[in-house]
Design a protein around this motif. Structure first.
Motif, PDB file in Angstrom:
ATOM      1  N   TYR A 252      51.470  92.737   7.775  1.00 17.95           N
ATOM      2  CA  TYR A 252      52.805  92.917   8.354  1.00 17.95           C
ATOM      3  C   TYR A 252      52.700  92.665   9.853  1.00 17.95           C
ATOM      4  O   TYR A 252      51.987  93.370  10.566  1.00 17.95           O
ATOM      5  CB  TYR A 252      53.307  94.332   8.100  1.00 17.95           C
ATOM      6  N   CYS A 253      53.400  91.634  10.338  1.00 22.60           N
ATOM      7  CA  CYS A 253      53.363  91.274  11.758  1.00 22.60           C
ATOM      8  C   CYS A 253      54.667  91.687  12.421  1.00 22.60           C
ATOM      9  O   CYS A 253      55.727  91.110  12.157  1.00 22.60           O
ATOM     10  CB  CYS A 253      53.141  89.767  11.928  1.00 22.60           C
ATOM     11  N   ALA A 254      54.603  92.702  13.283  1.00 24.08           N
ATOM     12  CA  ALA A 254      55.767  93.167  14.038  1.00 24.08           C
ATOM     13  C   ALA A 254      55.841  92.356  15.330  1.00 24.08           C
ATOM     14  O   ALA A 254      55.216  92.703  16.335  1.00 24.08           O
ATOM     15  CB  ALA A 254      55.643  94.662  14.324  1.00 24.08           C
ATOM     16  N   ASP A 255      56.584  91.268  15.300  1.00 23.22           N
ATOM     17  CA  ASP A 255      56.665  90.337  16.419  1.00 23.22           C
ATOM     18  C   ASP A 255      57.662  90.840  17.469  1.00 23.22           C
ATOM     19  O   ASP A 255      58.644  91.495  17.122  1.00 23.22           O
ATOM     20  CB  ASP A 255      57.110  88.970  15.909  1.00 23.22           C
ATOM     21  N   GLU A 256      57.415  90.507  18.731  1.00 20.51           N
ATOM     22  CA  GLU A 256      58.267  90.959  19.843  1.00 20.51           C
ATOM     23  C   GLU A 256      58.446  92.480  19.780  1.00 20.51           C
ATOM     24  O   GLU A 256      59.550  93.009  19.907  1.00 20.51           O
ATOM     25  CB  GLU A 256      59.629  90.252  19.799  1.00 20.51           C
ATOM     26  N   TYR A 257      57.342  93.183  19.628  1.00 18.72           N
ATOM     27  CA  TYR A 257      57.350  94.635  19.423  1.00 18.72           C
ATOM     28  C   TYR A 257      58.022  95.376  20.576  1.00 18.72           C
ATOM     29  O   TYR A 257      58.682  96.399  20.378  1.00 18.72           O
ATOM     30  CB  TYR A 257      55.903  95.099  19.272  1.00 18.72           C
ATOM     31  N   ASP A 258      57.861  94.851  21.788  1.00 15.06           N
ATOM     32  CA  ASP A 258      58.409  95.544  22.957  1.00 15.06           C
ATOM     33  C   ASP A 258      59.892  95.269  23.183  1.00 15.06           C
ATOM     34  O   ASP A 258      60.474  95.735  24.157  1.00 15.06           O
ATOM     35  CB  ASP A 258      57.612  95.198  24.221  1.00 15.06           C
ATOM     36  N   PHE A 259      60.535  94.525  22.275  1.00 16.14           N
ATOM     37  CA  PHE A 259      61.981  94.333  22.343  1.00 16.14           C
ATOM     38  C   PHE A 259      62.721  95.427  21.574  1.00 16.14           C
ATOM     39  O   PHE A 259      63.904  95.626  21.766  1.00 16.14           O
ATOM     40  CB  PHE A 259      62.376  92.968  21.763  1.00 16.14           C
ATOM     41  N   ALA A 260      62.030  96.105  20.669  1.00 19.27           N
ATOM     42  CA  ALA A 260      62.678  97.092  19.810  1.00 19.27           C
ATOM     43  C   ALA A 260      62.902  98.406  20.541  1.00 19.27           C
ATOM     44  O   ALA A 260      62.167  98.750  21.472  1.00 19.27           O
ATOM     45  CB  ALA A 260      61.828  97.324  18.559  1.00 19.27           C
ATOM     46  N   MET A 261      63.914  99.151  20.098  1.00 17.66           N
ATOM     47  CA  MET A 261      64.144 100.482  20.647  1.00 17.66           C
ATOM     48  C   MET A 261      63.000 101.403  20.217  1.00 17.66           C
ATOM     49  O   MET A 261      62.556 101.351  19.067  1.00 17.66           O
ATOM     50  CB  MET A 261      65.470 101.047  20.125  1.00 17.66           C
ATOM     51  N   PRO A 262      62.513 102.255  21.118  1.00 16.82           N
ATOM     52  CA  PRO A 262      61.433 103.181  20.737  1.00 16.82           C
ATOM     53  C   PRO A 262      61.773 104.046  19.532  1.00 16.82           C
ATOM     54  O   PRO A 262      60.890 104.426  18.763  1.00 16.82           O
ATOM     55  CB  PRO A 262      61.250 104.030  22.004  1.00 16.82           C
ATOM     56  N   SER A 263      63.067 104.347  19.333  1.00 25.02           N
ATOM     57  CA  SER A 263      63.466 105.138  18.175  1.00 25.02           C
ATOM     58  C   SER A 263      63.235 104.392  16.870  1.00 25.02           C
ATOM     59  O   SER A 263      63.066 105.008  15.809  1.00 25.02           O
ATOM     60  CB  SER A 263      64.947 105.531  18.284  1.00 25.02           C
ATOM     61  N   VAL A 264      63.218 103.059  16.929  1.00 23.80           N
ATOM     62  CA  VAL A 264      62.951 102.253  15.731  1.00 23.80           C
ATOM     63  C   VAL A 264      61.446 102.102  15.510  1.00 23.80           C
ATOM     64  O   VAL A 264      60.954 102.265  14.393  1.00 23.80           O
ATOM     65  CB  VAL A 264      63.629 100.868  15.844  1.00 23.80           C
ATOM     66  N   THR A 265      60.713 101.816  16.575  1.00 24.43           N
ATOM     67  CA  THR A 265      59.265 101.647  16.403  1.00 24.43           C
ATOM     68  C   THR A 265      58.597 102.960  16.000  1.00 24.43           C
ATOM     69  O   THR A 265      57.469 102.956  15.491  1.00 24.43           O
ATOM     70  CB  THR A 265      58.609 101.115  17.688  1.00 24.43           C
ATOM     71  N   ALA A 266      59.303 104.081  16.192  1.00 22.11           N
ATOM     72  CA  ALA A 266      58.742 105.372  15.784  1.00 22.11           C
ATOM     73  C   ALA A 266      58.503 105.432  14.274  1.00 22.11           C
ATOM     74  O   ALA A 266      57.635 106.185  13.823  1.00 22.11           O
ATOM     75  CB  ALA A 266      59.671 106.509  16.211  1.00 22.11           C
ATOM     76  N   VAL A 267      59.255 104.638  13.490  1.00 21.63           N
ATOM     77  CA  VAL A 267      59.056 104.672  12.030  1.00 21.63           C
ATOM     78  C   VAL A 267      57.685 104.124  11.655  1.00 21.63           C
ATOM     79  O   VAL A 267      57.181 104.386  10.562  1.00 21.63           O
ATOM     80  CB  VAL A 267      60.155 103.878  11.286  1.00 21.63           C
ATOM     81  N   TYR A 268      57.073 103.360  12.580  1.00 19.54           N
ATOM     82  CA  TYR A 268      55.762 102.786  12.296  1.00 19.54           C
ATOM     83  C   TYR A 268      54.612 103.784  12.484  1.00 19.54           C
ATOM     84  O   TYR A 268      53.492 103.518  12.051  1.00 19.54           O
ATOM     85  CB  TYR A 268      55.496 101.582  13.204  1.00 19.54           C
ATOM     86  N   GLN A 269      54.864 104.886  13.170  1.00 14.86           N
ATOM     87  CA  GLN A 269      53.757 105.750  13.587  1.00 14.86           C
ATOM     88  C   GLN A 269      52.894 106.260  12.438  1.00 14.86           C
ATOM     89  O   GLN A 269      51.662 106.159  12.493  1.00 14.86           O
ATOM     90  CB  GLN A 269      54.270 106.889  14.469  1.00 14.86           C
ATOM     91  N   PRO A 270      53.458 106.805  11.351  1.00 15.10           N
ATOM     92  CA  PRO A 270      52.575 107.236  10.253  1.00 15.10           C
ATOM     93  C   PRO A 270      51.827 106.074   9.620  1.00 15.10           C
ATOM     94  O   PRO A 270      50.677 106.225   9.184  1.00 15.10           O
ATOM     95  CB  PRO A 270      53.542 107.894   9.263  1.00 15.10           C
ATOM     96  N   VAL A 271      52.467 104.899   9.597  1.00 19.29           N
ATOM     97  CA  VAL A 271      51.816 103.716   9.019  1.00 19.29           C
ATOM     98  C   VAL A 271      50.637 103.293   9.882  1.00 19.29           C
ATOM     99  O   VAL A 271      49.568 102.924   9.370  1.00 19.29           O
ATOM    100  CB  VAL A 271      52.836 102.568   8.876  1.00 19.29           C
TER     101      VAL A 271
END
Length: 431
Positions: A252-271
């Motif tokens: 799974y490639c999360a491209d342009e990761y720093d464009f996303a809202m931190p509240s969205v990238t938070a769903v990745y933390q347990p993964v």
């Protein structure tokens, strides 16, 4: 107390229970109560002897209704659930074969492609893909020239299941090296572009309504039963790209990761921690997604999460440091060495070595001027490839190729600075 009085008391009781007319015990379900306490009774006998008496409290009716809806949702999503189960089991049967790092990536006998002891490095390559996973295999680019040191770090991340984050200027090949590493090791690869408008549902999945063709029996004009096909709307849960990759064991490639809202990238933390993914809005069979052993998480960005220091990347956000700390490998990807970039221009465009060297020399000077604050824009390898292709089309006019591919996007002041240097590197209009 009379039965009528008991009924009135039950109706106003705060615990919502109803009265069993056999033994005057207050319960939520008459059926469950007589099964446990009065085995000689049946629900049919109870209804016959106490007609009109309620069988369930309102609380019990609410539970029954909720269970009914859950069953309906599960039934509607059953085809997709079966697909997910088969997709999850299919990759589990996949096997690995060992290949040597320097041979797999066609690096020759370069010392950098060997271990610290000078020995070949074994790398796992997937075999036995199912049909769905084959659709996500990246296309192999035989002309791609690898940065061996960066490639080693990417492969270590994949071999050891370490989430990897690559960041740097545009055009440095961050996503491409991840794709080509996956292509050579035969790992299916799903790429997700992040934007400021991305929502959790874009990553996790959501409920959707779709039309489904069903067969129903009807009476024709003669009164005979006939089977006809009709369109029926069904509600189903559509998995997002992240759970799909986790179930199937893809990269799974999360491209342009720093464009996303931190509240969205938070769903990745347990993964990122290697844990299961919980999707609170999903039906029961999709609510907990356990990562497949082959699943890998990689990401790219133009910044390292602390904000854009150059002014080039509008839309990037300062990210949550706790989120970024969960990446096991973080690497800044810089522009390639001149000899590697020259080789790439030759392999991609067919340009001769001397002319490719001039274009790369020009590019590196532009990058130096950008770092020194003399101009406000840098140039990427993809722009150099376009420059070479255009220059060839114009009979070897590399200055014109550079203007069309890059310089015409600069401010007038920056363009003049770049044009002056092009004159020194390329000479006249044609090289």
């Amino acid at each position: 107390m009379s039965q009528l009085a008991n009924a009135g008391a039950a109706a106003t009781a705060p615990d919502d229970k109803i009265l069993c007319q056999i033994d005057n015990v207050r319960v939520h379900s008459i059926q469950s109560h007589i099964k446990k306490t009065h085995p000689d009774w049946t629900i049919e006998r109870y209804q016959a002897e106490f007609p009109g008496e309620p069988l369930f409290s309102q609380t019990a009716l609410d539970v029954i209704e909720r269970q009914k809806k859950e069953k309906e949702l599960a039934a509607a999503a059953a085809p997709q659930a079966n697909m997910a189960v088969s997709a999850g089991l299919g990759p589990a049967k996949m096997s690995f074969k060992n290949a040597m790092f320097h041979e797999l990536f066609e690096l020759g006998n370069a010392a950098a492609a060997m271990s610290s002891k000078g020995q070949p490095i074994p790398v796992k390559v997937l075999e036995g893909h199912d049909a769905q996973s084959l659709d996500y295999l990246p296309e192999l680019d035989k002309s791609y020239v690898f940065n061996i040191d960066l490639l080693k770090k990417v492969i270590i991340g994949m071999e050891l299941n370490m989430p990897t984050y690559l960041w740097g200027f545009h055009g440095t090949g961050k996503t491409t090296i991840l794709q080509q590493a996956a292509a050579r090791t035969r790992r299916p690869f799903i790429r997700v572009q992040h934007t400021i408008n991305m929502q959790e549902s874009d990553v996790l999945g959501q409920w959707t309504v779709r039309a489904k063709e069903v067969e129903v029996e009807e009476l024709d004009n003669d009164g005979k039963k006939v089977v006809v096909k009709k369109q029926q709307s069904v509600t189903e849960y559509q998995l997002g790209p992240l759970p799909l990759a986790m179930i199937n064991g893809w990269v799974y490639c999360a491209d342009e990761y720093d464009f996303a809202m931190p509240s969205v990238t938070a769903v990745y933390q347990p993964v990122l921690e290697g844990q299961s993914l919980l999707i609170k809005d999903a039906p029961p069979h999709f609510r907990k997604i356990t990562p497949h052993p082959n699943f890998r998480f990689v990401a790219t960005g133009n910044t390292n999460g602390v904000g854009d220091e150059t002014g080039l990347y509008q839309g990037t956000l300062v990210q949550n440091a706790a989120n970024y700390s969960r990446f096991a490998i973080t690497e800044e990807v810089e522009y390639m060495e001149a000899k590697i970039e020259t080789a790439i221009l030759q392999s991609k465009t067919g340009i001769d070595s001397a002319s490719a060297g001039k274009i790369v020399k020009m590019a590196n000077e532009v990058r130096k001027m950008f770092r020194d604050g003399k101009i406000t824009m840098t140039v990427s390898p993809r722009e150099l490839i376009r420059c070479a292709s255009l220059g060839i089309a114009y009979g070897g006019n590399w200055s014109l190729g550079m203007e069309l591919a890059f310089a015409n996007r600069l401010s007038r002041v920056d363009k003049k600075v770049v044009q002056e240097y092009m004159q020194r590197v390329f000479g006249g209009a044609a090289a």
